[in-house]
Scaffold this active site. Structure first.
Site, short mmCIF file in Angstrom:
data_model
loop_
_atom_site.label_atom_id
_atom_site.label_comp_id
_atom_site.label_asym_id
_atom_site.label_seq_id
_atom_site.Cartn_x
_atom_site.Cartn_y
_atom_site.Cartn_z
N HIS A 112 0.86 -1.19 0.00
CA HIS A 112 0.00 0.00 0.00
C HIS A 112 0.89 1.24 0.00
O HIS A 112 1.47 1.60 1.03
CB HIS A 112 -0.91 0.02 1.23
CG HIS A 112 -1.98 -1.03 1.20
ND1 HIS A 112 -3.09 -0.93 0.39
CD2 HIS A 112 -2.10 -2.20 1.89
CE1 HIS A 112 -3.86 -1.99 0.58
NE2 HIS A 112 -3.29 -2.78 1.47
N HIS A 122 -0.53 -6.69 -5.40
CA HIS A 122 -0.65 -7.97 -4.69
C HIS A 122 0.00 -9.06 -5.51
O HIS A 122 -0.04 -9.05 -6.75
CB HIS A 122 -2.13 -8.33 -4.49
CG HIS A 122 -2.38 -9.80 -4.39
ND1 HIS A 122 -2.74 -10.58 -5.49
CD2 HIS A 122 -2.27 -10.67 -3.34
CE1 HIS A 122 -2.87 -11.85 -5.11
NE2 HIS A 122 -2.59 -11.93 -3.83
N ASN A 124 0.92 -13.53 -4.86
CA ASN A 124 1.20 -14.67 -4.00
C ASN A 124 1.52 -15.87 -4.85
O ASN A 124 1.01 -16.02 -5.97
CB ASN A 124 0.06 -14.94 -3.01
CG ASN A 124 -1.10 -15.69 -3.63
OD1 ASN A 124 -1.08 -16.91 -3.74
ND2 ASN A 124 -2.11 -14.95 -4.07
N GLY A 273 -6.36 -21.86 11.28
CA GLY A 273 -5.77 -21.38 12.52
C GLY A 273 -4.46 -20.65 12.34
O GLY A 273 -3.59 -20.68 13.21
N GLY A 274 -4.31 -19.97 11.21
CA GLY A 274 -3.09 -19.20 10.96
C GLY A 274 -2.99 -17.98 11.86
O GLY A 274 -3.93 -17.63 12.59
N ARG A 275 -1.84 -17.33 11.78
CA ARG A 275 -1.61 -16.15 12.61
C ARG A 275 -2.44 -14.98 12.08
O ARG A 275 -2.25 -14.51 10.96
CB ARG A 275 -0.12 -15.80 12.60
CG ARG A 275 0.25 -14.62 13.48
CD ARG A 275 1.75 -14.43 13.50
NE ARG A 275 2.15 -13.20 14.15
CZ ARG A 275 2.20 -13.02 15.45
NH1 ARG A 275 1.90 -14.03 16.25
NH2 ARG A 275 2.58 -11.87 15.97
#
Length: 329
Positions: A112, A122, A124, A273-275
């Site tokens: 950003h 972006h 990934n 359950g990722g951070r």
């Protein structure tokens, strides 16, 4: 078309062979994170990434790196993860996993910038192995200009198309259409930006062999780093007004809507359950929502909204916006 010169860059990391293919991929993902952070820091000039290492409850972990208050980048993240675990049956069904046991590694990037003339970006790249042995690659990159510059949008797509064509003649048209469909905000009836490419579940042994798919994913990651740094350098010094900055905050709000309501990566991270801080790294530092406030007819803002639609042939001979601007709000 060569509107922007490729910036000087450090050598791109080559994979180091490991005993298992997945270890080779995971090791390269770490190397790529290091390379991209160095390139972005050099381009920004003053910003430096801070690292937050974390462990996953199922096994493995990651390195979240965030740059704030840079000269060009207001907030940017380059996150690496390599994790193992077991999903609930419900989560596996939602995410179309063939087996609830999984290994996943990848790098996720969102930048950003301060200036409304420098686009949000972006990228990934990721690799999955399910417990039944099925393995696949996914990824993509897209550009979200606050003000669409047709020449720069064309150049961005040309760089991506060149990389895709080196690996398969169908990759660019196929994955460009997929991006148009994926990076779409249905409740706004507009695309997130000018698109790029998106691909998911390129299954090893079906789409291509593991080495070929890995080489393609590496090329996608590299072209992102080189093209976005060039766009940063090209646009960062251009002056802007308070009104243009305010429009940036409105467009950032649309970006946040997509990431929270639609993005599969956000959903996967939360379901497994990722951070949380790392998953929500993609959100902008500031954004705004205004009730029923469309851009003024004939304005630069209205012109940009006319470009926010799927199906634009950025490589074609002629590209024209729609006759009427998309509805604002």
């Amino acid at each position: 078309m060569s509107v922007l010169p490729a910036p000087a860059a450090a050598p791109f990391p080559a994979p180091r062979t490991q005993p298992r293919f997945r270890d080779t991929v995971e090791d390269w993902m770490r190397q790529f994170q290091d390379w991209l952070c160095a390139e972005l820091e050099a381009t920004d000039g003053s910003g430096r990434f801070r690292e937050d290492a974390w462990q996953h409850h199922g096994g493995g972990g990651g390195r979240s790196r965030v740059l704030t208050e840079g000269t060009i980048i207001e907030k940017g993240g380059v996150n690496f993860s390599g994790v193992t675990g077991q999903m609930s049956e419900a989560a596996a069904r939602v995410l179309l996993m063939p087996d609830p046991n999984y290994f996943a590694t990848g790098v996720s990037v969102v930048q950003h910038p301060r200036s409304p003339w420098v686009p949000i970006s972006h990228m990934n790249v990721r690799y999955f192995e399910a417990g039944n042995g099925e393995a696949w690659f996914g990824g993509g990159l897209d550009l979200t200009p606050i003000y669409v510059d047709e020449t720069q949008a064309r150049w961005f797509h040309e760089q991506i198309a060149q990389v895709c064509e080196q690996h398969h003649p169908d990759y660019y048209p196929r994955f460009k259409q997929w991006a148009d469909e994926y990076f779409f905000i249905p409740h706004r009836q507009e695309t997130r930006g000018v698109g790029g490419i998106f691909f998911d579940r390129l299954i090893v042994g079906k789409e291509a062999d593991a080495g070929s798919l890995f080489a393609f994913v590496r090329a996608v990651a590299e072209v992102y780093g080189r093209t976005y740094c060039a766009l940063m350098r090209h646009n960062a010094a251009r002056p802007y007004s308070a009104a243009q900055k305010q429009w940036q905050l409105v467009r950032r709000g649309r970006y946040a809507e997509f990431n929270l309501a639609i993005d599969r990566g956000t959903r996967f991270g939360l379901e497994t359950g990722g951070r949380t801080e790392s998953i929500l790294m993609s959100l902008p530092p500031q954004c705004e929502w205004h009730y029923n406030q469309p851009p003024a007819p004939g304005s630069e803002e209205a012109a940009t909204q006319q470009w926010l639609r799927p199906g634009i042939d950025w490589l074609g001979q002629t590209v024209a916006p729609t006759a009427e601007p998309a509805a604002g709000g």
